[in-house]
Design a protein around this motif. Sequence first.
Motif, PDB file in Angstrom:
ATOM      1  N   ARG A   1      -3.728   9.985  -4.976  1.00 24.02           N
ATOM      2  CA  ARG A   1      -2.777   9.742  -5.869  1.00 24.02           C
ATOM      3  C   ARG A   1      -3.692   9.272  -7.282  1.00 24.02           C
ATOM      4  NH1 ARG A   1      -0.823   5.305  -8.458  1.00 24.02           N
ATOM      5  NH2 ARG A   1      -1.739   3.969  -6.730  1.00 24.02           N
ATOM      6  N   ASN A   2      -4.640   8.348  -7.024  1.00 28.74           N
ATOM      7  CA  ASN A   2      -5.255   8.074  -8.320  1.00 28.74           C
ATOM      8  C   ASN A   2      -6.336   9.316  -8.783  1.00 28.74           C
ATOM      9  OD1 ASN A   2      -4.443   5.506  -8.592  1.00 28.74           O
ATOM     10  ND2 ASN A   2      -5.940   4.576  -7.086  1.00 28.74           N
ATOM     11  N   GLU A   3      -6.740  10.103  -7.951  1.00 31.81           N
ATOM     12  CA  GLU A   3      -7.554  11.263  -8.173  1.00 31.81           C
ATOM     13  C   GLU A   3      -6.850  12.401  -8.897  1.00 31.81           C
ATOM     14  OE1 GLU A   3     -11.071  13.138  -9.024  1.00 31.81           O
ATOM     15  OE2 GLU A   3     -10.896  11.167  -8.318  1.00 31.81           O
ATOM     16  N   SER A   4      -5.359  12.468  -8.488  1.00 29.97           N
ATOM     17  CA  SER A   4      -4.514  13.310  -9.249  1.00 29.97           C
ATOM     18  C   SER A   4      -4.221  13.014 -10.544  1.00 29.97           C
ATOM     19  CB  SER A   4      -3.381  13.535  -8.376  1.00 29.97           C
ATOM     20  OG  SER A   4      -2.299  12.447  -8.287  1.00 29.97           O
TER      21      SER A   4
ATOM     22  N   ALA B   1      -4.796   4.013   2.449  1.00 29.92           N
ATOM     23  CA  ALA B   1      -6.083   4.067   1.567  1.00 29.92           C
ATOM     24  C   ALA B   1      -6.254   5.497   1.093  1.00 29.92           C
ATOM     25  CB  ALA B   1      -7.271   3.349   2.123  1.00 29.92           C
ATOM     26  N   GLY B   2      -6.330   6.341   1.905  1.00 29.91           N
ATOM     27  CA  GLY B   2      -6.479   7.819   1.475  1.00 29.91           C
ATOM     28  C   GLY B   2      -5.498   8.280   0.836  1.00 29.91           C
TER      29      GLY B   2
ATOM     30  N   THR C   1      -8.559   2.817 -13.302  1.00 30.65           N
ATOM     31  CA  THR C   1      -9.118   2.550 -11.879  1.00 30.65           C
ATOM     32  C   THR C   1      -9.985   1.525 -11.753  1.00 30.65           C
ATOM     33  OG1 THR C   1      -9.136   5.358 -11.548  1.00 30.65           O
ATOM     34  CG2 THR C   1     -10.228   3.976  -9.732  1.00 30.65           C
ATOM     35  N   ALA C   2      -9.655   0.778 -10.973  1.00 31.35           N
ATOM     36  CA  ALA C   2     -10.539  -0.740 -10.684  1.00 31.35           C
ATOM     37  C   ALA C   2     -11.786  -0.573 -10.598  1.00 31.35           C
ATOM     38  CB  ALA C   2      -9.565  -1.428  -9.823  1.00 31.35           C
TER      39      ALA C   2
ATOM     40  N   GLU D   1      -3.736  -4.111  -9.305  1.00 32.23           N
ATOM     41  CA  GLU D   1      -2.927  -3.796  -8.487  1.00 32.23           C
ATOM     42  C   GLU D   1      -3.387  -2.469  -7.528  1.00 32.23           C
ATOM     43  OE1 GLU D   1       1.692  -2.322  -8.067  1.00 32.23           O
ATOM     44  OE2 GLU D   1       1.448  -4.219  -9.358  1.00 32.23           O
ATOM     45  N   THR D   2      -3.587  -2.737  -6.291  1.00 38.39           N
ATOM     46  CA  THR D   2      -3.968  -1.393  -5.589  1.00 38.39           C
ATOM     47  C   THR D   2      -4.979  -0.470  -6.034  1.00 38.39           C
ATOM     48  OG1 THR D   2      -1.799  -0.236  -5.702  1.00 38.39           O
ATOM     49  CG2 THR D   2      -2.065  -1.715  -3.954  1.00 38.39           C
TER      50      THR D   2
END
Length: 122
Positions: free
Chosen positions: A17-20, A11-12, A49-50, A80-81
């Motif tokens: 990855r999403n933040e970058s 999760a971290g 981002t969901a 998805e994730t």
Amino acid sequence: MEAMLSKEIQAGLDAARNESLRKASRLRLEVGGIVYPVLRMWKTGFAVTASDAPTLRGLVDLYDGSVHLFQCLVVASELETDEMRYEFKRATAVASAAALDFVRSGTAPAGLITDNRSALSL
């Protein structure tokens, strides 16, 4: 060799990855005055981002920084994730000038120079 990661570590890693992706992308989506950062875009859709975006459906505007790129008709595709994916039903490129209803000649002058002295003598 496969590494098994705990749920917390995975999760971290996903959050990092999403933040970058969010920081690297200049793309943004505007719906009713609300702006959502776009993580990535491909030919037939884009991902947000969901946690940021609701399940969108309808007309949205897609920007690259301050440049208006597309006016899109979208439908939510899949979750998805921590990524909500949307598909384009229609993506119309925004033009900077009105469409012409005639063919402009390549040799046409760019402008017309007039002599304003005759207008002043009246």
